[in-house]
Design an enzyme around this catalytic site. Structure first.
Site, short mmCIF file in Angstrom:
data_model
loop_
_atom_site.label_atom_id
_atom_site.label_comp_id
_atom_site.label_asym_id
_atom_site.label_seq_id
_atom_site.Cartn_x
_atom_site.Cartn_y
_atom_site.Cartn_z
N MET A 37 11.56 2.36 -37.61
CA MET A 37 11.46 3.82 -37.57
C MET A 37 12.84 4.42 -37.40
O MET A 37 13.63 3.95 -36.59
CB MET A 37 10.56 4.25 -36.39
CG MET A 37 10.67 5.72 -36.01
SD MET A 37 9.87 6.10 -34.42
CE MET A 37 8.15 6.17 -34.93
N ASN A 38 13.14 5.50 -38.17
CA ASN A 38 14.25 6.37 -37.79
C ASN A 38 13.82 7.84 -37.83
O ASN A 38 12.87 8.18 -37.13
CB ASN A 38 15.56 6.05 -38.51
CG ASN A 38 15.57 6.14 -40.01
OD1 ASN A 38 15.03 5.27 -40.69
ND2 ASN A 38 16.21 7.15 -40.55
N ASP A 39 14.45 8.71 -38.58
CA ASP A 39 14.31 10.16 -38.40
C ASP A 39 12.87 10.66 -38.34
O ASP A 39 12.02 10.24 -39.14
CB ASP A 39 14.99 10.89 -39.56
CG ASP A 39 16.44 10.54 -39.72
OD1 ASP A 39 16.97 9.76 -38.91
OD2 ASP A 39 17.06 11.06 -40.67
N GLN A 55 10.70 8.33 -40.90
CA GLN A 55 11.34 7.36 -41.78
C GLN A 55 10.89 5.97 -41.37
O GLN A 55 10.94 5.61 -40.19
CB GLN A 55 12.85 7.48 -41.68
CG GLN A 55 13.42 8.77 -42.25
CD GLN A 55 13.43 8.78 -43.77
OE1 GLN A 55 14.42 8.43 -44.38
NE2 GLN A 55 12.34 9.19 -44.38
N PHE A 98 13.46 9.81 -48.38
CA PHE A 98 14.24 10.11 -47.18
C PHE A 98 13.66 11.33 -46.46
O PHE A 98 12.62 11.86 -46.82
CB PHE A 98 15.71 10.34 -47.55
CG PHE A 98 16.51 9.07 -47.76
CD1 PHE A 98 15.90 7.85 -47.96
CD2 PHE A 98 17.89 9.11 -47.75
CE1 PHE A 98 16.64 6.69 -48.15
CE2 PHE A 98 18.65 7.97 -47.93
CZ PHE A 98 18.03 6.75 -48.13
N SER A 99 14.39 11.81 -45.47
CA SER A 99 13.85 12.78 -44.51
C SER A 99 13.48 14.12 -45.15
O SER A 99 13.99 14.50 -46.20
CB SER A 99 14.87 13.03 -43.40
OG SER A 99 15.08 11.85 -42.66
N ARG A 167 20.56 16.18 -48.81
CA ARG A 167 19.34 15.59 -48.26
C ARG A 167 18.78 16.37 -47.05
O ARG A 167 19.43 17.23 -46.49
CB ARG A 167 19.58 14.15 -47.86
CG ARG A 167 20.70 13.89 -46.88
CD ARG A 167 20.85 12.38 -46.64
NE ARG A 167 21.97 12.02 -45.80
CZ ARG A 167 23.19 11.78 -46.23
NH1 ARG A 167 23.49 11.87 -47.52
NH2 ARG A 167 24.17 11.44 -45.38
N ASP A 168 17.56 15.96 -46.70
CA ASP A 168 16.88 16.36 -45.47
C ASP A 168 16.45 17.83 -45.48
O ASP A 168 16.84 18.61 -44.59
CB ASP A 168 17.75 16.07 -44.24
CG ASP A 168 18.33 14.67 -44.25
OD1 ASP A 168 17.72 13.78 -44.86
OD2 ASP A 168 19.40 14.47 -43.64
N TRP A 306 22.77 5.27 -34.37
CA TRP A 306 23.02 4.35 -35.48
C TRP A 306 23.94 3.19 -35.08
O TRP A 306 23.87 2.10 -35.63
CB TRP A 306 23.63 5.09 -36.66
CG TRP A 306 22.63 5.85 -37.46
CD1 TRP A 306 22.53 7.22 -37.58
CD2 TRP A 306 21.57 5.31 -38.26
NE1 TRP A 306 21.48 7.55 -38.40
CE2 TRP A 306 20.87 6.41 -38.83
CE3 TRP A 306 21.13 4.02 -38.55
CZ2 TRP A 306 19.77 6.24 -39.67
CZ3 TRP A 306 20.03 3.84 -39.38
CH2 TRP A 306 19.37 4.95 -39.93
#
Length: 494
Positions: A37-39, A55, A98-99, A167-168, A306
Site C-alpha cells: 500500500m502507498n498513497d 495505491q 496511479f493516485s 499526476r494525482d 519513501w
C-alpha cells in the site's frame, strides 16, 4: 465489465487475506488487504459510507504495477475490504493506475479520477513514464473506465509542462455545479507546480491556470495536491520530492507541505501567506482530505516515508498503513490537526494521575499497552530551570523501546525509534521546534500496534512514526533529567 487483470487481482486478494490473522494487522489504521500500500486515493463519502481507495500491489509487499485497493467504513476507524477497484488493464494505464480522487455525480454515480501510466522507451535507453488523467465511473463497488480516456494528456499542459510528471488529480464540485481539479506537475527542469482545470460534467476538462509554482523553494516535483477552503482561508497541500531542510521544517526529503492563503475565483489565482510542514515525524506522505457530511474537513495520509520502506522485511505479506484520520482547522495562522472525534468512542479503562513529581525513570500502575490513547501535560513552570530533558518510552521491553523526548531549554521535541528492533540504520529520528505557552506542554500519543502519532498542544503539530517491535513489548516508562511534574490520562482503545 470486469477485465481479466482485475478479476485475477480480486481472486488473489480474496484468497491471500485468509492467511493474515487479525492480530497481525493494526486495530484502527487501514493497511492493505494483502501486499503493498502507498498513497490514499478517492477519499470520499458516498451512499452513507466513507470510501478509501489506495495505491496497491496485491502480489508482493513491495511497490509494483499499481492497482487501486478499496475499503469502506462507517466511522473512519473500522474498515471493511472491498474488491480491488482498478487494475492496469488498458492501453493508456497498462503500467499503472496511479493516485487520484473521487466524488459523487448528480446522477448518483461515483466518479474516480486517476493517473494512467505508460512506460515509453527512451532513445538513450531505459524507459520514461507518460502520465495522463483518466476517469472511471461506478456504483461504489464496481467501476468502468470511461471511453473518453485519457481526459487530460500532454496537449492540456501549459507551456513547459512535463508529460512525465503530470499526476494525482484532486477533483471537487463548486457551488455552481461545475467541477475543478488540481494536478501535480513540474517544468522540464523538475521545478514543481500545481495546475488547475475546469469541467462542466467531470469528464471534459479545460486548463484554467497555474495555481501555484515552486520557483525552487520547496523541493522539486510536487505530488498529491489537495486544495480546499477552511476557516476563511484556502489551503493547498502537496508532497514535494527532494526537499531541503528549512530550519526545523521539511527534513524528510520526500515530505509534506501546507500553504495557507487566499484564492481569487475570478482570476484563478492563489496567493500564499504562510507555509509549514503537515507532519513533523518520519512517516507521513500524500495527504488527502474530504468534506464530511457534518462539515468537518478530514485528512488522511500514507503513514510511511519513501526512504524507510525497507524498515520492515519483505517476508511479511503486507506493507503500508494509513494514518489516523484527522480533523483540520486553522488556528493562529497554522494548520491544526486532531484525531477524529470518533476515536473517543473506543476509549476504555481510564487511568489518571495528576501532579506526579519525579526524577530519573519511573513506571506507573495501569500505564502500559500498544493500543492506547494517552494524554500527558508537562507542567514546566513548576520545574523552574531544573528540568533538562523529559522522555516517554513505549513499546518497551528489556531490549526495545521507541521514545518521545523534550528539552525545555531548546524547545525541541524528538521522536526516536533507533532501539525499536530495527536491524538497519534507516532514518530513526526527527526533531521539531515546539511552542510552550502558559508553562505547559501537551502531548497526546495514539498507539496502534505498529505506529505512534503524537499530537502536540492540541494539534498545533503532529509527529508520526512507524515501528515493528514485537507485540509483547507493552511497557511504558517516563524519564526526567531534573525534576518533572506531569499529569497523565491513559485509555485503552478497543
Amino acid at each position: 465489465m470486469v477485465s481479466q487483470t482485475l478479476r485475477e487481482a480480486r481472486k488473489y486478494e480474496e484468497a491471500m487475506e485468509t492467511g493474515i490473522r487479525k492480530e497481525e494487522r493494526p486495530v484502527f489504521h487501514l493497511c492493505p488487504r494483502v501486499g503493498w500500500m502507498n498513497d490514499p486515493n478517492g477519499f470520499s463519502y458516498y451512499r452513507g459510507e466513507y470510501h478509501l481507495f489506495y495505491q496497491y500491489y496485491p502480489y508482493d509487499s513491495v511497490w509494483g504495477s499499481m492497482h487501486w485497493g478499496h475499503a469502506v467504513s462507517k466511522d473512519l476507524l473500522h474498515w471493511t475490504y472491498l474488491p480491488a477497484a482498478l487494475a492496469p488493464d488498458t492501453v493508456y494505464d497498462k503500467d499503472g493506475c496511479f493516485s487520484g480522487s473521487a466524488l459523487e455525480l448528480p446522477d448518483g454515480r461515483h466518479l474516480l479520477m486517476y493517473t494512467g501510466v505508460v512506460k515509453e522507451p527512451r532513445v538513450e535507453g531505459g524507459f520514461q513514464d507518460i502520465q495522463t488523467q483518466c476517469i472511471a465511473l461506478g456504483d461504489g463497488r464496481d467501476y468502468e473506465k470511461c471511453p473518453q480516456n485519457p481526459v487530460l494528456d500532454a496537449r492540456d499542459l501549459p507551456e513547459g509542462g512535463s508529460r512525465n510528471d503530470f499526476r494525482d488529480p484532486r477533483i471537487w464540485e463548486e457551488e455552481d455545479g461545475t467541477y475543478r481539479c488540481v494536478v501535480g506537475n513540474c517544468t522540464k527542469d523538475k521545478d514543481g507546480r500545481i495546475l488547475l482545470y475546469k469541467s462542466q460534467d467531470g469528464i471534459h476538462w479545460d486548463f484554467l491556470s497555474i495555481l501555484a509554482e515552486n520557483k525552487g523553494r520547496f523541493g522539486r516535483m510536487w505530488e498529491c495536491p489537495d486544495f480546499f477552503q477552511l476557516d476563511g482561508k484556502y489551503v493547498l497541500l502537496t508532497s514535494p520530492q527532494d526537499m531541503m531542510p528549512k530550519g526545523f521544517e521539511y527534513h524528510n526529503g520526500n515530505g509534506t507541505l501546507c500553504l495557507i492563503g487566499d484564492y481569487d475565483k475570478e482570476t484563478n489565482t492563489f496567493t500564499e501567506e504562510c507555509d509549514q510542514a503537515i507532519d513533523y515525524g518520519i512517516d507521513f506522505y500524500a495527504a488527502q482530505t474530504l468534506a464530511a457530511p457534518d462539515g468537518r474537513r478530514i485528512m488522511i495520509g500514507w503513514m510511511q516515508n519513501w526512504d524507510t520502506c525497507n524498515l520492515r522485511d519483505t517476508e511479511h505479506v503486507w506493507f503500508g498503513q494509513m494514518s489516523l484520520p484527522r480533523e483540520l482547522s486553522i488556528e493562529r495562522g497554522r494548520l491544526c490537526q486532531r484525531p477524529v472525534r470518533e476515536l473517543e468512542r473506543l476509549r476504555r479503562c481510564e487511568v489518571r494521575y495528576e501532579n506526579v513529581a519525579f526524577e530519573g525513570t519511573i513506571q506507573m500502575n495501569g500505564i502500559s499497552g500498544r493500543k492506547i490513547d494517552m494524554e500527558i501535560t508537562l507542567h514546566l513552570e513548576e520545574q523552574g530551570k531544573t528540568l533538562r530533558k523529559f522522555a516517554v518510552r513505549f513499546a518497551q521491553d528489556d531490549a526495545c523501546h521507541t521514545a518521545i523526548s523534550f528539552r525545555p531549554h531548546e524547545s525541541l521535541l524528538k521522536v526516536d525509534r533507533k532501539f525499536s528492533g530495527s536491524r538497519r540504520a534507516y532514518i530513526h529520528q526527527r526533531r521539531s521546534l515546539v511552542h510552550v505557552e502558559e508553562g505547559d506542554l501537551k502531548l497526546r500519543i495514539i498507539l496502534d500496534r505498529f505506529s505512534a502519532e503524537v499530537f502536540v498542544n492540541d494539534g498545533e503539530q503532529v509527529l508520526t512514526i512507524t515501528f515493528y517491535t514485537d507485540q509483547s513489548a507493552e511497557g511504558i516508562s517516563f524519564f526526567a533529567d531534573g525534576e518533572a511534574v506531569m499529569d497523565v490520562i491513559k485509555y485503552d482503545l478497543e
